[in-house]
Motif scaffolding. Sequence first.
Motif, short mmCIF file in Angstrom:
data_model
loop_
_atom_site.label_atom_id
_atom_site.label_comp_id
_atom_site.label_asym_id
_atom_site.label_seq_id
_atom_site.Cartn_x
_atom_site.Cartn_y
_atom_site.Cartn_z
N SER A 178 0.83 -1.20 0.00
CA SER A 178 0.00 0.00 0.00
C SER A 178 0.87 1.25 0.00
N ASP A 179 0.27 2.36 -0.42
CA ASP A 179 0.95 3.65 -0.49
C ASP A 179 0.10 4.70 0.19
N ASP A 180 0.75 5.72 0.74
CA ASP A 180 -0.01 6.82 1.34
C ASP A 180 -0.87 7.52 0.30
N TYR A 181 -0.27 7.80 -0.87
CA TYR A 181 -0.98 8.59 -1.88
C TYR A 181 -0.58 8.14 -3.28
N ALA A 182 -1.51 8.28 -4.21
CA ALA A 182 -1.20 8.31 -5.64
C ALA A 182 -1.06 9.78 -6.03
N LEU A 183 0.01 10.11 -6.74
CA LEU A 183 0.23 11.47 -7.21
C LEU A 183 -0.31 11.56 -8.62
N LEU A 184 -1.46 12.23 -8.78
CA LEU A 184 -2.13 12.30 -10.07
C LEU A 184 -1.54 13.37 -10.97
N SER A 185 -1.22 14.53 -10.39
CA SER A 185 -0.70 15.64 -11.20
C SER A 185 -0.06 16.67 -10.28
N LEU A 186 0.71 17.55 -10.91
CA LEU A 186 1.33 18.66 -10.18
C LEU A 186 1.58 19.79 -11.18
N ALA A 187 0.99 20.94 -10.90
CA ALA A 187 1.12 22.09 -11.79
C ALA A 187 1.87 23.21 -11.10
N THR A 188 2.64 23.96 -11.88
CA THR A 188 3.38 25.10 -11.35
C THR A 188 3.13 26.33 -12.21
N ALA A 189 3.35 27.51 -11.61
CA ALA A 189 3.27 28.79 -12.33
C ALA A 189 4.27 29.74 -11.70
N THR A 190 4.93 30.53 -12.52
CA THR A 190 6.01 31.42 -12.06
C THR A 190 5.81 32.81 -12.62
N ASP A 191 6.15 33.80 -11.81
CA ASP A 191 6.32 35.17 -12.29
C ASP A 191 7.59 35.72 -11.63
N ALA A 192 8.72 35.59 -12.36
CA ALA A 192 10.02 35.85 -11.78
C ALA A 192 10.33 37.33 -11.59
N GLN A 193 9.46 38.23 -12.05
CA GLN A 193 9.72 39.65 -11.83
C GLN A 193 9.77 39.98 -10.34
N PHE A 194 9.15 39.14 -9.53
CA PHE A 194 9.07 39.44 -8.10
C PHE A 194 10.31 39.00 -7.33
N GLU A 195 11.33 38.49 -8.03
CA GLU A 195 12.59 38.25 -7.33
C GLU A 195 13.15 39.55 -6.76
N LEU A 196 12.79 40.67 -7.40
CA LEU A 196 13.27 41.97 -6.94
C LEU A 196 12.78 42.29 -5.53
N TRP A 333 8.79 34.45 -7.77
CA TRP A 333 7.88 33.61 -7.04
C TRP A 333 7.42 32.48 -7.93
N THR A 334 7.22 31.32 -7.33
CA THR A 334 6.61 30.18 -8.01
C THR A 334 5.55 29.59 -7.10
N TRP A 335 4.44 29.17 -7.70
CA TRP A 335 3.36 28.52 -6.98
C TRP A 335 3.16 27.12 -7.55
N ALA A 336 2.64 26.20 -6.73
CA ALA A 336 2.42 24.83 -7.18
C ALA A 336 1.16 24.28 -6.54
N CYS A 337 0.56 23.31 -7.21
CA CYS A 337 -0.57 22.57 -6.65
C CYS A 337 -0.46 21.13 -7.10
N ALA A 338 -0.48 20.21 -6.13
CA ALA A 338 -0.47 18.78 -6.42
C ALA A 338 -1.86 18.21 -6.15
N VAL A 339 -2.25 17.24 -6.97
CA VAL A 339 -3.49 16.50 -6.76
C VAL A 339 -3.11 15.08 -6.34
N VAL A 340 -3.54 14.70 -5.15
CA VAL A 340 -3.24 13.36 -4.64
C VAL A 340 -4.54 12.63 -4.36
N GLN A 341 -4.47 11.33 -4.41
CA GLN A 341 -5.65 10.48 -4.19
C GLN A 341 -5.25 9.30 -3.32
#
Length: 352
Positions: A178-196, A333-341
Amino acid sequence: MKFGNDLRIKTVTSWFPPDRENVEDAVAAGKLTDSDAERLGVSRLPVSATLSAPEMAAEAGRAALSRAGWSPSDLGLVLHTWIYHQGHDMWSPPHYVANAVGAGHATPYGVQQGCNAGALALQLAAMHLAADAGLGGVLVTTGDRFCPPGMDRWTSDYGLGFGDAGTAALVHRGGVGSDDYALLSLATATDAQFELMMRHGNDFSPAPMWHDGFIDLRTPKKSYLAEYGKEKFANVAGLNIRKVITDSLHDAGLELDDPRIRYIVLPRLGASLLDDIYGPVIGELLKAEPLRFGSATGHLGCGDFLANLADMRDRAPLQPGDVALVVSGGAAWTWACAVVQIPREHASAEGV
């Protein structure tokens, strides 16, 4: 990014030191006002008196291997991530972690993307497994110790209290057990201007701690916001949080109103940051229950993402087939969202 049906998180663990600093003591010491403490929404922070950051990561890694019943020889890759000092200069903490958990022949490397790096390391683990059929298991670890004199865990940043911890996850292709989770997907988005935002008003320096002698994230942020205002970042952050949620669900083949989506787990940021930045988007998009696990730990840097997976398993368990979203974000900055089941195998294993 869609991962198919067989990418699994075998198990995930957190390791916290036994000592704590309470928010009341920070207020009494003049580090926070009462209103600061209320906006922070944290009761206490875990504090490592002796162990370094990579030692805590190794503790979490060994706990994960023990919980899974895996041998260290099952590992082909070790990914370690952090945001603050690892105890030595010009040194490789990933190699330390690999050796310390008994996987001295696994390939180790570091993953750096601010506080989002826990999510990124999980994505990289998935990509390695997809590309290399002979890889075996992957250990992902995080570790940070936010101690003086280089950092004050209560005052180095706005809206955050920093807690010490190590976290770990074992990632593999599904199969036996058995496993804790199945990892269905993971999406990311970045807007690097905010490194400043993280360096505004400061020149590039020739050595660490050059400007202030300690980590001061408030001063450059205050300088940046004085010039550019708050609205721009808030708007961009909201758009990107929306994007990673909708993209990850699309990749997982799920609609926003799918009744199987039970929870959305938020990063361990201050209460006011979650209310202002994450809350409006999530409330508009989803009916899922938001989970916040940071009130007794504060922000764990890269460790938020894996610690949230561990806490959801232990404190808000899902049923086989149920789905949760785990959201992350990292400065610059980078944001992410994973979908687990929860895998369906749990139902047969438990006699459901």
